[in-house]
Write an enzyme that holds these catalytic residues in place. Structure first.
Site, PDB file in Angstrom:
ATOM      1  N   HIS A 152     -99.054 -48.950  -3.337  1.00 54.00           N
ATOM      2  CA  HIS A 152     -97.998 -49.000  -4.350  1.00 54.00           C
ATOM      3  C   HIS A 152     -96.772 -49.754  -3.846  1.00 54.00           C
ATOM      4  O   HIS A 152     -96.266 -50.680  -4.500  1.00 54.00           O
ATOM      5  CB  HIS A 152     -97.621 -47.580  -4.774  1.00 54.00           C
ATOM      6  CG  HIS A 152     -96.781 -47.522  -6.008  1.00 54.00           C
ATOM      7  ND1 HIS A 152     -95.408 -47.651  -5.977  1.00 54.00           N
ATOM      8  CD2 HIS A 152     -97.118 -47.354  -7.307  1.00 54.00           C
ATOM      9  CE1 HIS A 152     -94.932 -47.559  -7.209  1.00 54.00           C
ATOM     10  NE2 HIS A 152     -95.947 -47.376  -8.043  1.00 54.00           N
ATOM     11  N   SER A 183     -93.657 -49.005 -12.977  1.00 59.38           N
ATOM     12  CA  SER A 183     -93.483 -49.203 -11.537  1.00 59.38           C
ATOM     13  C   SER A 183     -93.444 -50.674 -11.181  1.00 59.38           C
ATOM     14  O   SER A 183     -92.751 -51.080 -10.242  1.00 59.38           O
ATOM     15  CB  SER A 183     -94.622 -48.537 -10.758  1.00 59.38           C
ATOM     16  OG  SER A 183     -94.393 -47.165 -10.592  1.00 59.38           O
ATOM     17  N   ASP A 224     -90.254 -46.799  -1.446  1.00 62.37           N
ATOM     18  CA  ASP A 224     -91.598 -46.624  -1.992  1.00 62.37           C
ATOM     19  C   ASP A 224     -92.507 -46.033  -0.914  1.00 62.37           C
ATOM     20  O   ASP A 224     -92.046 -45.251  -0.070  1.00 62.37           O
ATOM     21  CB  ASP A 224     -92.131 -47.964  -2.515  1.00 62.37           C
ATOM     22  CG  ASP A 224     -92.953 -47.800  -3.773  1.00 62.37           C
ATOM     23  OD1 ASP A 224     -94.113 -47.390  -3.661  1.00 62.37           O
ATOM     24  OD2 ASP A 224     -92.409 -48.067  -4.867  1.00 62.37           O
TER      25      ASP A 224
END
Length: 975
Positions: A737, A887, A684
């Site tokens: 994220h 996600s 990520d």
């Protein structure tokens, strides 16, 4: 007789079958020894018979004995409640029967062994620990007098074991103050003296010392009787638990299936004459086709007329209709003895045309042909009044579905992946085809190689009838005998056919278009990649045997040393190399009679009714072109108001997850269990370790490990961080994220270690080389799970190849989870979620509803997983938001899989799963199966998403054994 302690009780009283009972106490000690893979050597009951069959029976008996003893241990551990008098009495009877058998397995010499810890033990006595003798006692010197003295001592102290009659048992009085934690001293009357001494040595010195005291040479009949006694005990214990017992072997007959009669030439001769007569009975103005049913079980039993062949002939001249025929071979009859309704067939094409025009005639054409010596004329006859005993729907079915079509449509993949052919169905089909291949060798029915394209199944609507016995499609012509080259191609093609059936995958190599060595290398490489896992050794041997037929023929010819029958040697070689291994493979089926049932398969279980018009074309995702600027993006999703009801549902989902952890996962994570942490790689945007939400879950994990007794509880769960972007060394997450993905994985799973791979510094990136490098790095860390919450509209070959290696090159395959995308129904899932070895994850709310509006479209027939990904509260830069997107569903699904791996390893250590079952459940196919078991269908569109929630499978009222039973019900039978 049982002791009055157990007989003089009223019906209201209940008794515990625990370690205060002699039978239970002995079973608890010696059961682990006999539940290991001991080197039994079973001798046949007679010197006559098939040596190979005796070997198969011996191996089966040993496997059944091991399985029953392991199962007995599992049931005994779960038996905790008090029993009624009748149930308690039955436990005593069945356990006494088993112990009486185990007593016979122990050598009589054990009664002459000194007790463990006895100061008079000889130096070379296994399992005896010598202590220093007391100072006031003389030291005895080991020798013959000492041995004789010990033997006399034991003979006077312990009476000879008496045989125990079935259903009768004796029980000494057990006093409450006795020590129930270990075997007590021998009482005056001993029913199992050898087992008690074996238990003492086992506790003192372990398994190795006890192996010398067991007689591994046993007669087959005696050993099988012991298997039955163990099965009776398990049946008793299973009924007491009031739950369905796990699938296990039952005492079988001595031989499950007769040996193939390869010496029988009747099927070959009759089928060859039938082919010639059919060719001479049709018109010669066009090429005619014929389909013959390949029923190897019936064909192998063809010894004398009347016998029959089922086949289909096309209509002439259009070939648009297939007419079912049954050709019966009959003994020759005199002309004046034939009934009037039996007519000679002059033109078979005309008869089929008349049959189709006159609807009142039978729908099945009954054809008779005479069996005469070669060189004589023989004719075809048909009986207009002959009615076949077949149901109407079976008569209406036609052989129109090819095996190649079924393979390409996925119907022969593993059943958990949507296939309809189970492992047992494949075993029956392969043996049936191989028997037909043997009996038809050298005839025109084998003129063309047998491939998946010319093997056809009876089909009607969306059903396949009798899938074990399809039809071979071939041309009716008067060809010359098969050459050696054509024979080789036939054998090689059959090897390919068998491998395609077992793997459910098309093999795109033609033995006629490449060299023999190249083709053999291709097949052997596939066999090597599969190995002998899941008990497929016999099946693989049959595939490999197709390449050694001519070598076996040459060996037979050299050994004969004179004039030999080449056809006879060829048939013998085909049996030895191909058919016999498939017989062994079939004999491993636990319930062969059930496997042979004529059945029908429903194709709509996979994708819908068959036919080109009813199938949706598969979507082939384009590959990224060089110079393309299409970006790979992280699916950040949408922001939801924190007062939204979906936020409350997400919180309730995590509450349910905490309760699941407390009951099924947390008790297993202790220092004494020795379970290794599951390794998860997060690919990520990096990680921000100072994030307060992340620190909160890390602190909870440390507190949990400290409470469980781990000395290294201070050890962090984030084990490594690596950057693969242009600025290596900067692993920080600047967008949040990657931090949130790692936080969700840790929040969902216990006993995990996280490995962070930074593949992008922003929410989009164009260069996927960092992803491929990160996958290889994660493989070096030997991670169990990878999470990729990003996607692209194009397939990246480098990343795809790296995923292929990750899921296949390690002993424990890496499970890969990826986000499906957040672009809604007007778009398709993105890569890598579309990779066939990746589990794509969709986002649902905390109740499993697809109401976020973010999930992409789906194709009919596929299996789609989703879990919580809507309304998840997150904290970034001191600001709380509720976000949604696949996600965030992907790391939660990965955490659920990590919990599965923790629980599976614990069940393996407890013996609830075999090594084969455990290894299969760790594969991508096995994990998808486990996820389906803990999923419920969503209320979305007609192609729904399966909502993952572990408490669907691990319910509060279930024990570990019961959960294992549920999982085993749909697992493959590992042959």
């Amino acid at each position: 007789m049982m002791d009055r302690q157990y007989l003089n009780t009223t019906s209201e009283e209940r008794q515990r079958f625990d370690s205060s009972v002699q039978e239970r106490r002995i079973l608890d000690v010696v059961q682990p020894l006999f539940a290991t893979n001991l080197p039994w050597k079973l001798e046949a009951d007679s010197d006559h018979g098939n040596g190979l069959a005796e070997q198969i029976n011996a191996q089966t008996a040993k496997e059944m004995f091991l399985h029953e003893l392991v199962t007995a241990g599992l049931y005994l551990r779960e038996l905790k409640s008090a029993l009624s008098v009748r149930s308690f009495r039955l436990c005593l009877e069945t356990s006494s029967d088993l112990l009486a058998f185990l007593e016979t397995l122990v050598c009589n010499d054990i009664l002459g062994q000194p007790r463990p810890g006895d100061t008079s033990g000889a130096d070379n006595t296994p399992g005896i620990h010598k202590d220093k003798p007391p100072e006031n006692e003389p030291v005895q010197v080991a020798g013959v007098p000492l041995v004789l003295d010990l033997v006399a001592k034991w003979l006077f102290q312990i009476p000879e074991p008496k045989p125990i009659a079935l259903g009768r048992t004796e029980q000494p009085t057990v006093h409450p103050h006795d020590d129930i934690g270990a075997l007590q001293d021998l009482c005056d009357v001993k029913k199992y003296p050898k087992l008690e001494m074996l238990g003492r040595i086992l506790q003192e010195s372990g398994d190795r010392a006890c192996h010398k005291l067991i007689n591994f040479h046993q007669r087959m009949a005696n050993f099988q009787e012991g298997v039955r006694k163990a099965w009776h005990l398990n049946k008793c214990l299973a009924n007491l638990r009031k739950t369905a017992p796990t699938k296990r072997f039952r005492p079988p007959a001595a031989q499950r299936i007769p040996r193939t009669k390869w010496e029988n030439m009747t099927p070959r001769d009759l089928s060859s004459r039938l082919f010639e007569k059919l060719y001479s009975s049709v018109c010669q103005n066009q090429d005619h086709q014929v389909k013959l049913q390949l029923n190897g079980f019936d064909m192998d039993g063809f010894l004398a007329p009347p016998i029959h062949f089922n086949l289909f002939l096309p209509s002439c001249p259009t070939n648009d209709l297939w007419q079912k025929c049954q050709c019966r071979a009959i003994v020759p009859r005199k002309v004046n003895s034939l009934p009037e309704d039996v007519e000679m067939i002059v033109d078979l094409c005309e008869d089929i045309r008349a049959l189709n025009e006159n609807h009142h005639l039978p729908t099945v054409l009954a054809v008779h042909f005479e069996v005469v010596e070669p060189g004589h004329r023989y004719y075809l006859w048909h009986d207009t009044k002959y009615q076949l005993d077949t149901p109407q729907h079976f008569q209406d079915a036609k052989p129109t579905i090819s095996l190649d079509y079924l393979i390409c449509s996925g119907f022969l993949t593993d059943i958990p992946e949507g296939g309809v052919f189970g492992m047992n169905d494949k075993a029956v089909l392969a043996l049936s085809l191989s028997r037909c291949f043997l009996h038809l060798w050298g005839t025109n029915w084998l003129k063309d190689p047998w491939t998946a394209g010319n093997i056809h199944f009876l089909a009607q609507s969306d059903e396949i009838w009798n899938p074990h016995h399809p039809f071979i499609h071939c041309s009716l012509d008067n060809s010359s005998p098969t050459s050696s080259t054509e024979a080789t191609i036939s054998l090689f093609s059959f090897a390919k056919l068998l491998l395609e059936i077992e793997t459910g995958t098309r093999i795109d190599v033609d033995p006629s278009s490449v060299t023999q060595d190249e083709f053999e290398d291709t097949i052997v490489s596939i066999l090597d990649s599969r190995g002998d896992r899941f008990g497929r050794r016999e099946y693989n041997a049959a595939v490999d045997g197709c390449f050694h037929i001519f070598a076996l023929v040459n060996k037979q010819s050299n050994e004969a040393g004179g004039v030999v029958d080449e056809l006879d040697m060829m048939r013998k070689a085909i049996y030895d190399a191909i058919v016999e291994p498939l017989e062994q493979n079939f004999n491993l089926i636990p319930n062969p009679s059930k496997a042979l049932y004529v059945k029908k398969l429903h194709l709509e279980r996979k994708r819908g009714t068959y036919g080109v018009a009813t199938f949706q074309p598969e979507y082939h995702q384009p590959t990224r072109k060089r110079g393309s600027t299409d970006s790979t993006m992280f699916f950040d999703g949408e922001i939801v108001r924190t007062v939204d009801e979906r936020v409350d549902r997400a919180a309730k989902f995590f509450d349910s997850m905490d309760r699941f952890h407390a009951q099924f996962i947390q008790p297993r994570i202790t220092k004494s269990n020795g379970l290794r942490p599951v390794k998860i790689a997060i690919l990520d945007t990096g990680i921000e370790v100072d994030n307060s939400s992340l620190q909160g879950v890390l602190d909870n994990i440390k507190d949990s490990r400290k409470a469980s007794g781990f000395r290294d509880w201070r050890r962090g769960s984030i084990r490594a961080v690596q950057s693969f972007v242009t600025s290596p060394g900067d692993e920080r997450d600047v967008v949040g994220h990657g931090t949130h993905v790692a936080w969700l994985a840790l929040k969902t799973a216990l006993n995990v270690e996280v490995y962070i791979a930074k593949v992008s510094a922003g929410k989009q990136f164009d260069d996927n080389t960092a992803v491929a490098k990160a996958i290889h790095w994660a493989m070096d860390q030997e991670v169990d799970i990878m999470v990729m919450s990003f996607g692209s509209a194009y397939i990246d070959k480098g990343v795809s190849d790296a995923i292929d290696r990750a899921v296949t090159t390690r002993p424990h395959p890496t499970l890969v989870f990826a986000a499906a995308s957040n672009s809604g129904l007007n778009s398709r899932p993105t890569f890598p979620a579309t990779h066939d070895k990746v589990i794509g994850v969709y986002s649902l709310d905390g109740y499993g509803n697809d109401n976020g509006g973010l999930n992409p479209s789906r194709q009919p027939g596929g299996t789609y997983f989703g879990t919580l990904g809507v309304g998840i509260e997150m904290l970034w830069n001191n600001k709380k938001e509720a976000r949604s997107g696949s996600s965030y569903a992907a790391p939660i699904a990965a955490g659920i899989a990590a919990n599965c791996l923790v629980w599976l390893e614990h069940m393996l250590k407890k013996g609830y799963f075999s090594q084969d079952q455990y290894m299969w459940l760790r594969t991508i196919e096995g994990m998808r199966y486990m996820l389906r078991k803990q999923a419920m269908g969503s209320n979305g569109d007609r192609v729904g998403i399966l909502s993952l929630a572990p408490w669907v499978l691990w319910r509060r009222d279930l024990t570990d054994v019961e959960v294992c039973t549920i999982l085993k019900e749909g697992m493959p039978l590992f042959r």
